[in-house]
Design an enzyme around this catalytic site. Structure first.
Site, PDB file in Angstrom:
ATOM      1  CE  LYS A   1       1.365   1.155   3.737  1.00 34.31           C
ATOM      2  NZ  LYS A   1       1.582   2.225   4.656  1.00 34.31           N
TER       3      LYS A   1
ATOM      4  CG  HIS B   1       1.555  -4.327   8.348  1.00 36.45           C
ATOM      5  ND1 HIS B   1       1.536  -3.047   7.895  1.00 36.45           N
ATOM      6  CD2 HIS B   1       1.856  -4.234   9.667  1.00 36.45           C
ATOM      7  CE1 HIS B   1       1.806  -2.223   8.889  1.00 36.45           C
ATOM      8  NE2 HIS B   1       2.003  -2.922   9.985  1.00 36.45           N
TER       9      HIS B   1
ATOM     10  CD  GLU C   1       2.860   4.935  13.449  1.00 41.03           C
ATOM     11  OE1 GLU C   1       3.477   3.889  13.279  1.00 41.03           O
ATOM     12  OE2 GLU C   1       2.651   5.743  12.534  1.00 41.03           O
TER      13      GLU C   1
ATOM     14  CG  HIS D   1      -2.355   0.192   8.121  1.00 37.69           C
ATOM     15  ND1 HIS D   1      -2.111  -0.839   7.244  1.00 37.69           N
ATOM     16  CD2 HIS D   1      -1.181   0.869   8.216  1.00 37.69           C
ATOM     17  CE1 HIS D   1      -0.847  -0.768   6.835  1.00 37.69           C
ATOM     18  NE2 HIS D   1      -0.265   0.253   7.400  1.00 37.69           N
TER      19      HIS D   1
ATOM     20  CE  LYS E   1       4.511   7.887  10.400  1.00 36.07           C
ATOM     21  NZ  LYS E   1       4.419   6.440  10.617  1.00 36.07           N
TER      22      LYS E   1
END
Ligand code: BG6
Length: 499
Positions: free
Chosen positions: A169, A199, A237, A261, A347
């Site tokens: 992706k 994933h 994250e 995701h 992030k």
């Protein structure tokens, strides 16, 4: 003849001491040559190389050879030094010297610049080592703009037969580019050969959502708008860009994480019960969810950028790329109409977490006086923690022991970490590479599903709200609170998880 299964059994010491991985799937797979494009990139370093080394030494994998390729002009030795460093730094299970030697003896490197003939020759040499009935798995760990050139190279190298192709992706960058990429790929590969990987769907915890919902009678009856107030999928994250500025600048948080995701995981949470655990049935239900999604309204989106992003190497000084995004999604069907789904990811945030939290409606009326603490700690929640140490918890009000009637939030928790099977947990990429070798599409995404998601994203992509700055180490710009008011973000957890 060499008995591969017995041979390999002695190498399964990879998992933690005391672990006892056992093979659950007796179906023998034919040997595979894995052609890894983007072999010196960030994903290869963090996940794919460590994963392939682990698989090769496990009892799960068939006999494999890896032909690694990328834009770097490496020799075999240089690539292997790079691969070893990647494993030392990122592998969660470290190979012994013997296991590393076993894996590295099966890896060859061909610079992509050497052209299709050189690639074909390297694959032919690897196949000769594997004997007959060898299959090919091409792993395209390359950005969307490079995917077409790789497909062309595979065609020119004559590597389409007996092959499967795993595509990373984001699959395209909007509806038009996704349609174009699908059409382009279909000129060379049949749909049955294509594995569009996400994933997150390979994470044990994500698959546990399916088990939790559809293997039990307890929750499904209340899994709807009558009982559920709202849902949060929250994936902050602490990570920054690392060396991915080039990729990230043209991608941003929405395309990197949400359209991939977060939406895929959301589909597992809200889809109708599939009729079977097989690709067609699951994809059908997921695609219905995507088709029922209301178009993303830019007014319900907060885009953020961490302070200092524009000073990062490789980032434009006036970049408008979002490193953070929070948004409200609506699913316009009978089960979910009116139930907001809040998504957030970014992030350089305060914590690294991956949670899905289901907030149940509060009791319609209460006999407990306000001073009892009823409702004080938010609604009852069911929380899936998709972290590597995956957990499920159910929190509800109970009585605090002692005189009077004081209420407090209690919680029941299950952690995979506490089970004897913890050693059997596979990394998402390992699991999905194995599924692709087996030809099993169940946990992969479909062209139709991806195209619906881009279609629902069109308004946002055309007219994105301005990015708002947020300090590093926080939960995003202040506007995230207005976005979901009167509700509140479940993170940070008010209580720490049981250790
Ligand atoms: C990747 C994104 O797909 O997923 C990264 O490109 C992100 O930006 C990563 O950090 C998160 O994956 P995981 O499994 O580490 O949570």
């Amino acid at each position: 003849m060499r008995n591969v299964a017995v041979d390999k059994a002695q190498y399964i010491a990879y998992p933690a001491p005391g672990a006892h991985p056992h093979r659950r799937d007796d179906e023998a797979l034919p040997p595979h040559v894995i052609v890894l494009f983007g072999a010196t990139g960030d994903l290869a370093k963090r996940k794919l190389i460590p994963g392939l080394a682990y698989l090769e030494n496990s009892t799960f994998s068939p006999d494999i050879r890896v032909v690694a390729t990328s834009l770097e002009d490496f020799t075999d030795e240089q690539f292997l030094a790079h691969a070893k460093q990647a494993i030392d730094q990122f592998a969660t299970r470290q190979p012994t010297d013997e296991q590393w030697a076993r894996f590295s003896g099966k890896v060859h490197y061909v610079p992509q610049a050497a052209g299709p003939e050189a690639l074909a020759a390297a694959v032919a040499a690897a196949e000769a080592e594997l004997g007959t009935d060898v299959r090919r798995l091409h792993y395209l760990s390359v950005p969307p703009k490079a995917a077409q050139a790789v497909i062309t190279m595979l065609k020119d190298a004559g590597l389409v037969a007996r092959s499967k192709v795993v595509m990373e992706k984001p699959f395209g960058t909007d509806l038009a580019s996704a349609v174009e990429l699908n059409q382009f790929v279909h000129k060379t590969f049949r749909e049955s050969q294509i594995f569009r990987i996400d994933h997150f769907l390979g994470k044990e915890a994500a698959q546990n959502i399916l088990a939790f919902r559809f293997a039990n009678g307890l929750f499904e009856p209340i899994w709807n708008r009558n009982f559920i107030d709202h849902i949060q999928i929250d994936i902050p994250e602490t990570l920054g860009l690392d060396q991915r500025a080039d990729f990230y600048e043209s991608t941003g948080a929405y395309k990197d994480m949400v359209v991939t995701h977060l939406f895929q995981v959301m589909a597992f949470v809200v889809m109708e019960p599939p009729t079977a655990l097989e690709p067609r049935a699951i994809s059908e239900e997921k695609n219905k969810v995507f088709r029922s999604m209301l178009p993303i309204n830019p007014a319900n989106v907060v885009r953020g950028q961490y302070q200092g992003y524009r000073q990062e190497k490789g980032v434009a000084p006036d970049s408008e790329t979002e490193t953070f995004i929070a948004l409200t999604v609506g699913i316009d069907n009978w089960r979910w109409a009116g139930v907001p789904i809040y998504l957030r990811t970014g992030k350089r945030m305060a914590e690294g977490q991956r949670i899905i939290s289901i907030a149940f409606k509060e009791a319609p009326r209460t006999m407990f006086p306000p001073a009892s603490g009823v409702g004080e700690q938010g609604p009852d929640h069911l929380t899936f923690d998709l972290a590597d140490e995956s957990k499920v918890s159910l929190s509800f009000y109970g009585k605090r022991p002692g005189p009077g009637m004081r209420l407090e939030k209690l919680s029941m928790q299950f952690s995979t970490q506490e089970t004897a099977e913890i050693a059997d947990v596979m990394e998402a990429y390992e699991r999905l590479i194995l599924d692709a070798m087996r030809g099993d599409h169940t946990l992969f995404t479909t062209a139709e599903g991806i195209e619906s998601l881009w279609e629902r994203s069109a308004h946002l992509l055309e007219d994105p709200p301005m990015v708002k700055m947020y300090p590093q180490g926080t939960w995003g710009p202040n506007a995230i609170h207005q976005l979901i008011a009167p509700n509140a973000w479940r993170l940070p957890f008010e209580r720490t998880w049981r250790e």
